[in-house]
Design a protein around this motif. Structure first.
Motif, short mmCIF file in Angstrom:
data_model
loop_
_atom_site.label_atom_id
_atom_site.label_comp_id
_atom_site.label_asym_id
_atom_site.label_seq_id
_atom_site.Cartn_x
_atom_site.Cartn_y
_atom_site.Cartn_z
N PRO A 26 3.48 22.58 6.31
CA PRO A 26 2.24 21.79 6.38
C PRO A 26 2.28 20.80 7.54
N ARG A 27 1.11 20.60 8.16
CA ARG A 27 0.99 19.68 9.29
C ARG A 27 -0.26 18.82 9.10
N ALA A 28 -0.22 17.63 9.64
CA ALA A 28 -1.31 16.68 9.48
C ALA A 28 -2.61 17.23 10.07
N GLY A 29 -3.69 17.12 9.30
CA GLY A 29 -5.02 17.41 9.82
C GLY A 29 -5.74 16.11 10.13
N HIS A 30 -5.99 15.33 9.07
CA HIS A 30 -6.60 14.02 9.25
C HIS A 30 -6.29 13.19 8.02
N PHE A 31 -6.22 11.86 8.22
CA PHE A 31 -5.89 10.94 7.14
C PHE A 31 -6.94 9.84 7.10
N ASN A 32 -7.43 9.55 5.89
CA ASN A 32 -8.50 8.58 5.68
C ASN A 32 -7.88 7.21 5.39
N THR A 33 -7.60 6.46 6.44
CA THR A 33 -6.89 5.19 6.29
C THR A 33 -7.66 4.18 5.45
N PRO A 34 -8.98 4.00 5.64
CA PRO A 34 -9.69 3.04 4.78
C PRO A 34 -9.59 3.38 3.29
N LEU A 35 -9.66 4.67 2.95
CA LEU A 35 -9.54 5.07 1.55
C LEU A 35 -8.12 4.82 1.05
N ALA A 36 -7.13 5.07 1.89
CA ALA A 36 -5.74 4.79 1.51
C ALA A 36 -5.55 3.31 1.20
N GLN A 37 -6.21 2.46 1.96
CA GLN A 37 -6.13 1.02 1.71
C GLN A 37 -6.83 0.66 0.40
N GLN A 38 -7.97 1.29 0.12
CA GLN A 38 -8.70 1.03 -1.11
C GLN A 38 -7.88 1.43 -2.33
N LEU A 39 -7.12 2.51 -2.22
CA LEU A 39 -6.34 3.03 -3.34
C LEU A 39 -5.02 2.28 -3.55
N GLY A 40 -4.57 1.56 -2.54
CA GLY A 40 -3.24 0.99 -2.58
C GLY A 40 -2.18 1.93 -2.04
N TRP A 41 -2.57 3.12 -1.67
CA TRP A 41 -1.65 4.10 -1.07
C TRP A 41 -1.02 3.53 0.20
N ALA A 42 -1.83 2.84 0.98
CA ALA A 42 -1.36 2.30 2.26
C ALA A 42 -0.28 1.23 2.09
#
Length: 488
Positions: A26-42
């Protein structure tokens, strides 16, 4: 992240626990940074460092509890029996920064007991379409699932041709569908009371304050569904496959297959080339929403406190809720108050668009160039392009209508009218051609266009420097539409 994995605590007949089947390389396609911040994932270093491995199914964090849900449904109006997550897993449930419960659902992870004749995989083109569409609707202010990111891989998947396998981490306030209840009443009816309590306590806790919590819950689902579909109609969105297993109990848009955003305005538009009868045409969506709910509600007759008359009362607000939300929204798009004269103008305007196959998004936005041209040079150009497409007869209709419209605008707060029009008429929607250009580049290993379109759609109500002319260019009138199918 703040984990709140509760679905896994329900009766085990409702799901199958299993890990994802890893994708190859698997390789990176795209990452949703604002959503990651909203979830606490970031905020989690491990999750950020290993997000490609997680989405590729190669690593499952300890706090994740992956499971495939069982559900059933009516597809194209016919009972389809048991369905379920045939290529997706509910990986975890978390509370986001707004204390909103969110499901993390990994799509394209391999076979499950519910795969039927499928292969459990997703391909890159459909993954990109879903990723961009969930993002687009969310930024347009329409309740919708979104996605944290997607990966591409060396796994080969056969559809009409061999394609690259991909996976997407879908984020939604719920993955419980109308079809969950259909499955329970068909295959495990003893679970209906417990599951209904779970839906109320988890997603509609305020209904507990009602004298009849179940009926209050059902009414709330009806009203949320009506408002969601009104939002679709206002923005020109066609879901394409409104089966009961594709509608969420929370009134959030779920499952992006053969969707499309209206370009040349044609209410009878069928965006799914598999929909030979036009069941899910744009203009039919409100009626299909009602049909689905009418199929769903009687399953609750098994509960002691539910009567047929009670269910009739639950469904009754659907039409009024839809019409009020749609008509209010239509008036806001014109910058007018919700009243009879405004609605007369609104429906005359839609008729003008339909009779001349004008672009839905551009034409609404162009009205800013009519009422305030000095402040809106971009919209003034849209207006010039629009009127240039009108023949002599249509020019007369347009001139008469615009005179009546400007007379109505003079009766309202000009500043409020401008603000409403800017806030409810996007400059950009995800046109099929936009998505296809991003897909074509990504299939060559180039994801810059995905990123550009993602950034463009992050602020759809503002004219942006990163836009190209093609982003707002509709197909020519009567051009064959791009075929979009359920194959994904």
């Amino acid at each position: 992240m703040r984990y709140q994995n509760t679905y896994v605590n329900l009766d085990t007949r409702l799901y199958h626990e299993q890990p994802p089947t890893p994708l190859d390389n698997p390789r990176a396609g795209h990452f949703n940074t604002p959503l990651a911040q909203q979830l606490g994932w970031a905020d989690d270093d491990e999750l950020m460092a290993r997000w490609v491995d997680i989405l590729g199914g190669q690593y499952v964090p300890t706090a994740f509890k992956p499971l495939a849900m069982a559900y059933a449904g009516h597809q194209f109006g016919q009972w389809a029996g048991q369905l379920g997550d045939g290529r997706g897993l509910l990986m975890a449930q978390v509370l986001d920064n707004n204390d909103q419960l969110q499901d993390l659902h990994l799509k394209g992870i391999g076979l499950t007991p519910y795969s039927r004749m499928g292969d459990g995989r997703a391909v890159l083109r459909s993954t990109i379409r879903e990723y961009l569409c969930g993002h687009a609707l969310t930024q347009l202010g329409i309740p919708s699932s979104n996605a944290l990111g997607f990966v591409v891989s060396d796994t080969k998947v056969r559809r009409e041709r061999m394609e690259a396998g991909a996976a997407l981490m879908r984020v939604a306030d719920s993955h419980i569908r109308l079809g969950h209840v259909e499955w329970i009443t068909s295959f495990a009816p003893d679970l209906l009371s417990e599951f209904t309590d779970y839906m109320i306590d988890t997603y509609y806790p305020k209904c507990r304050d009602s004298k009849a919590p179940v009926l209050a819950f059902l009414t709330a689902v009806v009203e949320r569904t009506a408002r969601m579909i009104a939002d679709w109609q206002l923005i020109g969105f066609a879901h394409g496959v409104m089966n009961t297993d594709n509608l969420s109990i929370t009134g959030s848009t779920l499952d992006f297959g053969p969707f499309g955003f209206m370009e040349r305005f044609n209410p009878a538009w069928i965006n799914n080339h598999s929909d030979h009868t036009g069941r899910y045409a744009y203009q039919n969506q409100p009626a299909i929403g009602h049909w689905n709910l009418n199929i769903w509600l009687p399953h609750f007759m098994r509960l002691e406190e539910v009567t047929r008359d009670g269910l009739s009362d639950c469904l009754a607000p659907y039409e009024a809720t839809f019409m009020q939300h749609y008509q209010q929204g239509l008036c806001r798009k014109l910058g007018l108050p919700h009243e009879k004269d405004s609605l007369t103008l609104a429906f005359e305007w839609l008729t003008l668009l339909e009779d001349n196959l004008l672009d839905y998004t551009n034409s609404f936005r162009a009205l800013l160039g009519l009422i305030a041209p000095d402040e809106h040079p971009y919209e003034q150009q849209l207006l010039a392009t629009m009127t240039a497409e009108l023949d002599q007869k249509a020019q007369k209709v347009w001139q008469d209508w615009s005179i009546s419209y400007l007379a109505q605008i003079e009766l309202v707060s000009f500043e409020q009218a401008i603000n409403d029009m800017r806030a409810h008429n996007p400059v950009y929607v995800l046109r099929n051609s936009m998505a296809q250009r991003a897909i074509t580049a990504a299939e060559q290993g180039q994801f810059e266009e995905v990123n550009r379109v993602f950034n463009l759609l992050a602020d759809p109500y503002q004219v942006q420097d990163i836009a190209t002319e093609l982003d707002s260019t509709p197909p020519t009138p009567n051009a064959p539409q791009m075929p979009i199918s359920c194959s994904s």
